[in-house]
Design a protein around this motif. Sequence first.
Motif, PDB file in Angstrom:
ATOM      1  N   GLY A  93       0.799  -1.221   0.000  1.00  0.00           N
ATOM      2  CA  GLY A  93       0.000   0.000   0.000  1.00  0.00           C
ATOM      3  C   GLY A  93       0.834   1.275   0.000  1.00  0.00           C
ATOM      4  O   GLY A  93       0.312   2.369   0.193  1.00  0.00           O
ATOM      5  N   VAL A  94       2.151   1.168  -0.242  1.00  0.00           N
ATOM      6  CA  VAL A  94       3.016   2.345  -0.302  1.00  0.00           C
ATOM      7  C   VAL A  94       2.695   3.154  -1.553  1.00  0.00           C
ATOM      8  O   VAL A  94       2.672   4.380  -1.527  1.00  0.00           O
ATOM      9  CB  VAL A  94       4.511   1.947  -0.268  1.00  0.00           C
ATOM     10  N   ILE A  95       2.424   2.447  -2.654  1.00  0.00           N
ATOM     11  CA  ILE A  95       1.979   3.107  -3.885  1.00  0.00           C
ATOM     12  C   ILE A  95       0.723   2.381  -4.364  1.00  0.00           C
ATOM     13  O   ILE A  95       0.507   1.217  -4.047  1.00  0.00           O
ATOM     14  CB  ILE A  95       3.066   3.093  -4.994  1.00  0.00           C
ATOM     15  N   SER A  96      -0.105   3.096  -5.124  1.00  0.00           N
ATOM     16  CA  SER A  96      -1.341   2.463  -5.593  1.00  0.00           C
ATOM     17  C   SER A  96      -1.153   1.920  -7.007  1.00  0.00           C
ATOM     18  O   SER A  96      -0.431   2.499  -7.814  1.00  0.00           O
ATOM     19  CB  SER A  96      -2.495   3.464  -5.568  1.00  0.00           C
ATOM     20  N   GLY A  97      -1.815   0.803  -7.261  1.00  0.00           N
ATOM     21  CA  GLY A  97      -1.777   0.202  -8.589  1.00  0.00           C
ATOM     22  C   GLY A  97      -2.339   1.137  -9.636  1.00  0.00           C
ATOM     23  O   GLY A  97      -1.890   1.170 -10.776  1.00  0.00           O
ATOM     24  N   GLU A  98      -3.323   1.932  -9.234  1.00  0.00           N
ATOM     25  CA  GLU A  98      -3.952   2.892 -10.144  1.00  0.00           C
ATOM     26  C   GLU A  98      -2.955   3.968 -10.581  1.00  0.00           C
ATOM     27  O   GLU A  98      -2.943   4.396 -11.724  1.00  0.00           O
ATOM     28  CB  GLU A  98      -5.161   3.539  -9.453  1.00  0.00           C
ATOM     29  N   LYS A  99      -2.102   4.370  -9.663  1.00  0.00           N
ATOM     30  CA  LYS A  99      -1.148   5.445  -9.933  1.00  0.00           C
ATOM     31  C   LYS A  99      -0.099   5.038 -10.971  1.00  0.00           C
ATOM     32  O   LYS A  99       0.407   5.869 -11.716  1.00  0.00           O
ATOM     33  CB  LYS A  99      -0.461   5.868  -8.633  1.00  0.00           C
ATOM     34  N   ILE A 100       0.218   3.752 -11.035  1.00  0.00           N
ATOM     35  CA  ILE A 100       1.261   3.308 -11.972  1.00  0.00           C
ATOM     36  C   ILE A 100       0.700   2.740 -13.273  1.00  0.00           C
ATOM     37  O   ILE A 100       1.450   2.275 -14.121  1.00  0.00           O
ATOM     38  CB  ILE A 100       2.216   2.285 -11.307  1.00  0.00           C
TER      39      ILE A 100
END
Length: 117
Positions: A93-100
Amino acid sequence: MNMDKKLRRYYGLKQKQKEIEQELAELRSEIISHCKENEVYELEQGGYKAKLVLQERKEFDDHKLYAALPDPVVWRMLSKADTSKISSLVTLGVISGEKIKGTYSVKEVTLLQVDKK
């Protein structure tokens, strides 16, 4: 064993390793081609079983990924577009899948497994 013999042995083994890896690659390609041509993903012959496993692998574009994740803290954790590290950061949850989304392409890879029955 003196150093001369060790160096000679090492060199000889590395040459054999290259030959073996080349032959394995050729056989792998022929087996996969045969299975695909015959539209089979499992094959049993002569006491051996071959199985093709299809996998999707993400190949990230460093520039697109950096644009999507400009946070320097995240980049200290990544250092480069390492697929396993990125997957771990998404899972945590450090980065979102949507963001990448849009920062990678998906490549289908065929793995070959051969076992003795």
